[in-house]
Design an enzyme around this catalytic site. Structure first.
Site, PDB file in Angstrom:
ATOM      1  N   GLU A   6      10.000   0.844  10.895  1.00 19.90           N
ATOM      2  CA  GLU A   6      10.741   1.417  10.445  1.00 19.90           C
ATOM      3  C   GLU A   6      10.006   2.874  10.740  1.00 19.90           C
ATOM      4  OE1 GLU A   6      12.794   4.627   9.590  1.00 19.90           O
ATOM      5  OE2 GLU A   6      13.469   3.465   7.193  1.00 19.90           O
ATOM      6  N   GLU A  11       9.242  14.470  16.357  1.00 21.63           N
ATOM      7  CA  GLU A  11       9.750  15.014  14.597  1.00 21.63           C
ATOM      8  C   GLU A  11       9.077  15.663  14.386  1.00 21.63           C
ATOM      9  OE1 GLU A  11       8.931  11.061  12.667  1.00 21.63           O
ATOM     10  OE2 GLU A  11      10.733  11.474  11.572  1.00 21.63           O
ATOM     11  N   LYS A  44       0.670  -1.138  -0.071  1.00 32.38           N
ATOM     12  CA  LYS A  44      -0.054  -0.045   0.093  1.00 32.38           C
ATOM     13  C   LYS A  44       1.056   1.220  -0.039  1.00 32.38           C
ATOM     14  CE  LYS A  44      -1.990   2.777   2.578  1.00 32.38           C
ATOM     15  NZ  LYS A  44      -1.679   3.734   1.774  1.00 32.38           N
ATOM     16  N   CYS A  49      13.298  10.275   7.953  1.00 32.89           N
ATOM     17  CA  CYS A  49      13.567   9.360   9.376  1.00 32.89           C
ATOM     18  C   CYS A  49      14.691  10.238  10.024  1.00 32.89           C
ATOM     19  CB  CYS A  49      12.733   8.329   9.494  1.00 32.89           C
ATOM     20  SG  CYS A  49      14.226   6.868   7.457  1.00 32.89           S
TER      21      CYS A  49
HETATM   22  P1  ADP Z   1       2.345  10.709   7.180  1.00 27.98           P
HETATM   23  O1  ADP Z   1       1.297  11.270   8.449  1.00 27.98           O
HETATM   24  O2  ADP Z   1       3.651  11.903   7.550  1.00 27.98           O
HETATM   25  O3  ADP Z   1       1.491  10.598   6.199  1.00 27.98           O
HETATM   26  P2  ADP Z   1       1.480   7.755   8.640  1.00 27.98           P
HETATM   27  O4  ADP Z   1       2.406   7.021   9.421  1.00 27.98           O
HETATM   28  O5  ADP Z   1       0.220   8.551   8.274  1.00 27.98           O
HETATM   29  O6  ADP Z   1       2.930   9.401   8.249  1.00 27.98           O
HETATM   30  O7  ADP Z   1       2.016   7.285   6.749  1.00 27.98           O
HETATM   31  C1  ADP Z   1       3.032   6.629   6.781  1.00 27.98           C
HETATM   32  C2  ADP Z   1       1.383   5.285   5.891  1.00 27.98           C
HETATM   33  O8  ADP Z   1       0.857   4.322   6.828  1.00 27.98           O
HETATM   34  C3  ADP Z   1       0.825   5.299   4.139  1.00 27.98           C
HETATM   35  O9  ADP Z   1       0.913   4.589   3.396  1.00 27.98           O
HETATM   36  C4  ADP Z   1      -0.218   5.453   5.449  1.00 27.98           C
HETATM   37  O10 ADP Z   1      -1.398   5.638   3.878  1.00 27.98           O
HETATM   38  C5  ADP Z   1      -0.401   4.700   5.767  1.00 27.98           C
HETATM   39  N1  ADP Z   1      -1.237   4.204   6.860  1.00 27.98           N
HETATM   40  C6  ADP Z   1      -1.768   5.678   8.020  1.00 27.98           C
HETATM   41  N2  ADP Z   1      -2.518   5.209   8.883  1.00 27.98           N
HETATM   42  C7  ADP Z   1      -2.911   4.159   9.265  1.00 27.98           C
HETATM   43  C8  ADP Z   1      -3.917   2.900   9.548  1.00 27.98           C
HETATM   44  N3  ADP Z   1      -4.109   3.202  10.575  1.00 27.98           N
HETATM   45  N4  ADP Z   1      -3.256   1.497   9.317  1.00 27.98           N
HETATM   46  C9  ADP Z   1      -2.441   0.770   7.860  1.00 27.98           C
HETATM   47  N5  ADP Z   1      -1.961   2.060   7.508  1.00 27.98           N
HETATM   48  C10 ADP Z   1      -1.228   3.141   7.860  1.00 27.98           C
END
Ligand code: ADP
Length: 493
Positions: free
Chosen positions: A265, A395, A190, A299
């Site tokens: 990570e 961060e 994804k 990161c």
């Molecule tokens: P940011 O807020 O900087 O976008 P995230 O950690 O939220 O960083 O996003 C990193 C990835 O995790 C993206 O692909 C996002 O769609 C996905 N993501 C966000 N929330 C969830 C969740 N609850 N379960 C699974 N994947 C998620």
């Protein structure tokens, strides 16, 4: 001023979902806007997957793993050859892929051309080469010699869900695809909702390389829907995630009922430590790279700059001058060094932290938007910072760095470790024993001595503490994508 080219110099060829070797619309038929962060304009409408599409992708990945040719008919060497082929195709299309990444993420074309793409190719080739070199052990066990034969096999885990962020979209995909596929797993990726385009193009190249249907699946969509469904799906045996630690906490909890293996990570607030005996000009360049590379959306950014008191003022003056020389602007201009932040949301988050910083410390340069179009932020430096302030603890993920003075080696080590994170650290000094003392003291997954942000597919990368668990890259990544099977053979008559 921002001078974004009126027409993007690259065509978007793919916006659908890759499931079972086919490019398909989402079950719901929904799409979402993909935005160019340098202009705020819509680039394309991308198919929006959700739980229904994840379910189809898991079924395809499971079939490819359980019944398809991937596990039973294709040798590790052949898997390596497919990865080599993909690496070749990525290399042949590097210019187009670099442009796509720049268009979607906002990062400068010089970086996507000279950093992202070469690292993607290197990563694919490293794990392609490793595919046929993964071995088990023969174990000396209790009993008369020759009575028992015990050995181990290293086997793939199965269907792996891979969730990546938007800061290095194609590189993060390569870090996850390459070891998983080399080991014989099947995957559902994804991509981040902000930046799916380069990963989709890489999916097209993977199909051209000849990966069998169902081995690589890509489902675009949002975290709360597609990501969540992937994490909770009982057919998925492992989740590899790169992103924020708060998202990882949620994913860990959601993966618990189905006891998935996880690797994370996550973020950091990495200390970049400059001693008075360092080559100051080199350290300034290292601090620029550590603070502002990739718009600070890294990161392992060296976002806490710890500087020995006796050189603090000299260092800060030179660092400020270097920061003010950075060329911001059109990401497609080959001379641009800093492009746009990835999204409106990220831009707002950074500006919020800058406002907080202005209340608690001194902003000596930057601290504002660049231009009046797109999501650009000037390189920003805060001094008069102590390590307890919010801007020193959280961060920010933007071109914002805090400078914290320290007294001596012990003080530097203590401040460096006074954080919930532990992804990386760097030390600048001409004293080799001081450098190694810090390398031993700091609780972080990577320590750079007189350099910053150096990467190689062979060198493991990952975090201590809230920066994650498990390692990507290097041979360690193979462990993260395999199970160990122990086989006992009774040799007695
Ligand atoms: P940011 O807020 O900087 O976008 P995230 O950690 O939220 O960083 O996003 C990193 C990835 O995790 C993206 O692909 C996002 O769609 C996905 N993501 C966000 N929330 C969830 C969740 N609850 N379960 C699974 N994947 C998620």
């Amino acid at each position: 001023m921002v001078t974004t080219a009126p027409e993007a110099p690259v065509k978007v060829t793919q916006t659908k979902l890759l499931i079972n070797g086919e490019w398909v619309d989402s079950q719901s038929g929904k799409t979402f806007d993909n935005i160019n962060p340098a202009t705020g304009d819509v680039i394309a409408q991308v198919a929006e997957g959700d739980a229904a599409d994840i379910d189809l992708a898991v079924q395809a990945a499971k079939r490819a793993f359980d019944e398809g040719p991937w596990r039973t008919k294709i040798s590790p060497r052949k898997r390596g050859q497919l990865l080599f082929k993909l690496a070749d195709l990525v290399e042949q299309n590097a210019q187009e892929l670099a442009a796509l990444e720049t268009l979607d993420n906002g990062k400068p074309i010089s970086e996507t051309t000279h950093a992202d793409l070469p690292l993607v190719v290197q990563c694919l080739r490293y794990f392609a080469g490793l595919a046929d070199k993964v071995q088990g052990d023969v174990i000396p066990v209790e009993g008369k010699p020759g009575s028992m034969f015990c050995y181990t096999l290293r086997e793939p885990i199965g269907v792996c869900g891979q969730i990546i962020p938007w800061n290095f979209p194609m590189l993060m995909a390569a870090w996850k695809w390459a070891p998983a596929l080399a080991m014989g797993n099947t995957i559902i990726m994804k991509p981040a909702e902000q930046t799916p385009l380069s990963v989709l193009r890489m999916g097209e190249l993977a199909m051209e390389a000849g990966f069998p249907p169902g081995v690589i699946n890509i489902v675009n969509g949002f975290g709360e829907t597609a990501g969540d469904a992937l994490v909770k799906h009982p057919g998925v045996e492992k989740i590899a995630f790169t992103g924020e630690y708060k998202t990882a906490q949620l994913i860990m909890a959601n993966a618990a009922p189905t006891l998935k293996r996880t690797t994370f990570e996550l973020g950091g607030k990495s200390p970049n430590i400059v001693f008075a005996d360092a080559d100051i000009d080199r350290a300034v360049q290292g601090a620029i790279a550590g603070s502002f590379f990739n718009q600070g959306e890294v990161c392992c950014a060296g976002s806490r700059l710890l500087v020995e008191q006796s050189v603090h003022d000299e260092f800060v003056e030179k660092f400020k001058q270097a920061a003010e020389k950075r060329r911001l602007g059109d990401p497609f201009d080959p001379k641009t060094e800093q492009g746009a932040q990835v999204s409106r949301e990220q831009f707002d988050k950074i500006m919020k932290y800058i406002d907080i910083g202005k209340k608690e410390a001194t902003c000596i340069t930057g601290g504002e938007r660049f231009g009046d179009k797109g999501f650009f932020v000037k390189p920003t430096i805060f001094t008069g910072v102590n390590n307890d302030m919010q801007i020193a603890r959280e961060e920010i993920f933007g071109p914002v760095v805090v400078v914290v003075p320290f007294k001596d080696v012990a003080d530097a080590g203590a401040i460096a470790n006074d954080t919930i994170f532990g992804l990386a650290a760097a030390v600048w000094t001409r004293d080799i024993s001081k450098a190694h003392r810090i390398a031993n003291t700091v609780r972080a997954g990577t320590v750079w001595i007189n350099c910053y942000n150096t990467f190689d597919a062979a060198a493991p990368f990952g975090g201590y503490k809230y920066s994650g668990h498990g390692r990507e890259l290097g041979k360690d990544a193979i462990n993260a994508y395999s199970e160990v099977k122990t086989v006992w053979v009774n040799l007695k008559g």
